[in-house]
Design an enzyme around this catalytic site. Structure first.
Site, PDB file in Angstrom:
ATOM      1  N   THR A   1      55.376 -94.053  57.076  1.00 35.97           N
ATOM      2  CA  THR A   1      55.480 -95.512  57.012  1.00 35.97           C
ATOM      3  C   THR A   1      54.814 -95.994  55.732  1.00 35.97           C
ATOM      4  OG1 THR A   1      53.452 -95.694  58.337  1.00 35.97           O
ATOM      5  CG2 THR A   1      55.548 -95.809  59.517  1.00 35.97           C
ATOM      6  N   LEU A   2      55.579 -96.158  54.677  1.00 32.18           N
ATOM      7  CA  LEU A   2      55.023 -96.541  53.379  1.00 32.18           C
ATOM      8  C   LEU A   2      54.389 -97.921  53.430  1.00 32.18           C
ATOM      9  CD1 LEU A   2      54.596 -96.215  50.330  1.00 32.18           C
ATOM     10  CD2 LEU A   2      56.935 -97.079  49.995  1.00 32.18           C
TER      11      LEU A   2
ATOM     12  N   ASP B   1      53.425 -99.864  55.977  1.00 23.75           N
ATOM     13  CA  ASP B   1      52.284 -99.973  56.873  1.00 23.75           C
ATOM     14  C   ASP B   1      51.049 -99.315  56.261  1.00 23.75           C
ATOM     15  OD1 ASP B   1      54.129-101.116  58.512  1.00 23.75           O
ATOM     16  OD2 ASP B   1      54.180 -99.502  59.978  1.00 23.75           O
TER      17      ASP B   1
ATOM     18  N   LYS C   1      66.323-106.957  58.657  1.00 24.28           N
ATOM     19  CA  LYS C   1      65.434-106.977  57.496  1.00 24.28           C
ATOM     20  C   LYS C   1      66.189-107.228  56.190  1.00 24.28           C
ATOM     21  CE  LYS C   1      62.181-103.712  59.627  1.00 24.28           C
ATOM     22  NZ  LYS C   1      61.443-102.445  59.451  1.00 24.28           N
TER      23      LYS C   1
ATOM     24  N   CYS D   1      61.435-113.960  64.800  1.00 23.65           N
ATOM     25  CA  CYS D   1      61.542-113.278  66.089  1.00 23.65           C
ATOM     26  C   CYS D   1      60.640-112.048  66.164  1.00 23.65           C
ATOM     27  CB  CYS D   1      62.991-112.887  66.369  1.00 23.65           C
ATOM     28  SG  CYS D   1      63.747-111.850  65.098  1.00 23.65           S
TER      29      CYS D   1
ATOM     30  N   CYS E   1      68.967-108.390  67.065  1.00 21.96           N
ATOM     31  CA  CYS E   1      68.852-109.837  66.817  1.00 21.96           C
ATOM     32  C   CYS E   1      68.682-110.455  68.198  1.00 21.96           C
ATOM     33  CB  CYS E   1      70.101-110.377  66.107  1.00 21.96           C
ATOM     34  SG  CYS E   1      70.039-112.148  65.725  1.00 21.96           S
TER      35      CYS E   1
END
Length: 443
Positions: free
Chosen positions: A154-155, A157, A284, A396, A412
Site C-alpha cells: 500500500t504505497l 497508506d 477513485k 461516501c 458506488c
C-alpha cells in the site's frame, strides 16, 4: 464469552481461561494466545509466549494490547488482577480469585497500561483474607523493542503513515523502534530516518523480533472495528493519514514524510506536469469523459509537456477499462519508486486522484491538484488545490454507514446502476480543475 463475564469498563479486557470458573477450554479447544483478540490482518502475529517476565512468575507484554499471564498460585491462594490506563486513571479490568489464567485487553492501540497483581490468601486461624502486592508495573518504553507494522503493498497508506511512525520514534527516543513494511517502499525512508530499523514482515519472523518486542502496534484501515479496539477512533472520521497518529498516541498534525532517493537531475529540460489517471477502483477515477483531454490540451497551450507516470497505461476489470489520455506522453510502467519520485520532484506540479502517487508528490514537495469526490477533503493531506464538487453526491468513503467493498470494482453505494453512478467525479468539470491549475501558474 459464554459463562465468562469478568471484564469491566465496557469490555476493555477479557479472561482467556481460569481454573476456578467454566473456561473456554471446557467449551472448545483453547486457541494459542497469539490468535485471540485479533482480526484477520496482514501482519505477523505476536509470539505466543509473553516477552516480559517478573520474578514472581507473572509474564506480560503489550503486543496485541496488554497481555498478562498469571501462573498457578501457591496453595490456598488466588490472584487479584487490576489492569488500568495509568494516564487517565480508568480501571479497565479487575477481578479476584483468579487461578492460572491469561487476561488480554481489547484495546490494541497505544495505551499507557498499568498492571497490579496481588496474592490473596485466607489465614487458617481466623479465616481472614490477606492480600500482598506482588506486581505493580507501569508501561514504560525506555530501552525496549517496539514494533510498528504496516500492511504490505500500500504505497499511499505507507507514505501517509510513515511520518507518524517517525514522530513516535522521536517521542520515544530511548526505545528501539522497528517498522515492518514492504522492501519496495522502505528504501525511500532509510536515510531520512536513521533512528528507525526497517524490516520486512518476513524478517520480523526470521529475526525473532516478535519474540523480543515489548509492544506492537498495527497500522491499518479497520472498517469493521465498531468497538474501536484496533483504533481509538474510526479512521473515516479523522482521515486516512491521521488514523496512524491516534493509533500510536502522537500528535495528529500532518507532515509530509521525508524521503531520500538518488536524484540524477531533470529527466527532461522542458517544463512539464506529471499526471496519474489510474486507480484501483472506478470510484477513485476522474469519471468526467472529457476531463483529462481538456485539461491536457489546456496545459499544452500553456507551454507544458504532460507526462503520465501511472504504473499501467490501461487499467480496469471485466468490461470497464480506463485508458491513458491519448494526448499525454507515456512514461507508464512498473518503474522503481525512486524514479517516480525523481520525475515528480522536477515537475511544475502534479494532477491526480486519491492515490499513492498523489501522496508521493506531496512528499517530494511539489503542488498537488487532487481530484476526488468519493472521499472527503479531510481524508487526504491538505492541499489548496483540492478539487471537489459539493453540488453532487460525495464523500461516501468517509461515511461509516457505507461499507467499502474492496472486491467491487464498480462500488458506488448510493447510486450504483443508476444514471447518478460516479456523479461525484463525473460532474467535476475541466473548468473546475483548470481553475485550480491557474492558481498555481499565476502564483
Amino acid at each position: 464469552m459464554n459463562n465468562l463475564s469478568f471484564s469491566s469498563q465496557a469490555n476493555s479486557a477479557f479472561l482467556v481461561s481460569s481454573s476456578d470458573t467454566p473456561s473456554i477450554s471446557e467449551q472448545q479447544e483453547l486457541p494459542p494466545i497469539s490468535t485471540i483478540n485479533t482480526q484477520n490482518a496482514p501482519y505477523p502475529l505476536p509470539a505466543a509466549e509473553l516477552t516480559q517476565k517478573d520474578k514472581s512468575g507473572i509474564s506480560f507484554d503489550f503486543n496485541q494490547g496488554c497481555r498478562v499471564k498469571l501462573p498457578k498460585p501457591k496453595k490456598n491462594t488466588t490472584w487479584h488482577l487490576q489492569m488500568m490506563d495509568s494516564n487517565t486513571g480508568n480501571i479497565l479490568f479487575e477481578h479476584n480469585n483468579l487461578q492460572e489464567t491469561v487476561v488480554l485487553s481489547t484495546k490494541q492501540w497505544f495505551v499507557q497500561f498499568g498492571i497490579k497483581v496481588w496474592s490473596r490468601s485466607i489465614t487458617s486461624e481466623d479465616q481472614q483474607e490477606k492480600e500482598e502486592l506482588i506486581l505493580d508495573y507501569i508501561f514504560n518504553l525506555d530501552d525496549q523493542i517496539i514494533l510498528i507494522q504496516f500492511p504490505n503493498g500500500t504505497l499511499g497508506d505507507t507514505l501517509a503513515w510513515m511520518s507518524y511512525a517517525a514522530r513516535f520514534a522521536t517521542k520515544h527516543s530511548k526505545s528501539k523502534v522497528f517498522c515492518a513494511l514492504s522492501d519496495l517502499i522502505s528504501p525511500l525512508f532509510k536515510k531520512s530516518y536513521p533512528n528507525i530499523h526497517f524490516v520486512t514482515h518476513q524478517e520480523v519472523i526470521e529475526q525473532g523480533i516478535h519474540q523480543k518486542a515489548y509492544a506492537t502496534y498495527n497500522l491499518g484501515l479497520f472498517f469493521d472495528d465498531k468497538d474501536c479496539n484496533l483504533q481509538p477512533t474510526d479512521f473515516r472520521f479523522v482521515g486516512l493519514h491521521k488514523t496512524a497518529a491516534y493509533i500510536l498516541g502522537v500528535s495528529p498534525k500532518e507532515e509530509p514524510v521525508k524521503i531520500d532517493f538518488p536524484d540524477e537531475g531533470r529527466p527532461i529540460e522542458d517544463p512539464y506536469v506529471c499526471i496519474a489517471v489510474q486507480a484501483s477502483t472506478q470510484c477513485k477515477q476522474w469519471n468526467n469523459p472529457t476531463g483529462w483531454i481538456e485539461v491536457i490540451d489546456y496545459l499544452k497551450k500553456k507551454g507544458y509537456r504532460v507526462i503520465c507516470i501511472d504504473k499501467e497505461a490501461i487499467g480496469g476489470q471485466n468490461i470497464n477499462w480506463n485508458y491513458m489520455p491519448f494526448n499525454a506522453e507515456n512514461q507508464t510502467g512498473n518503474r522503481p519508486l525512486a524514479e517516480r519520485a525523481r520525475w515528480l520532484k522536477h515537475a511544475e506540479f502534479f494532477i491526480g486522484t486519491s492515490s499513492g502517487l498523489a501522496w508521493l508528490a506531496w512528499s517530494v514537495g511539489i503542488p498537488v491538484v487532487l481530484i476526488s469526490g468519493f472521499t472527503h477533503p479531510t481524508n487526504e493531506f491538505y492541499t489548496p488545490y483540492r478539487v471537489i464538487n459539493w453540488h453532487t453526491c460525495n464523500s461516501c468513503w468517509n461515511d461509516p454507514k457505507e461499507r467499502f467493498d474492496h472486491f467491487d470494482f464498480l462500488w458506488c453505494p448510493r447510486h450504483k446502476n443508476t444514471q447518478r453512478q460516479f456523479e461525484c467525479t463525473k460532474l467535476i468539470t475541466a473548468q473546475l480543475v483548470i481553475g485550480h491549475i491557474n492558481k498555481i501558474i499565476n502564483n
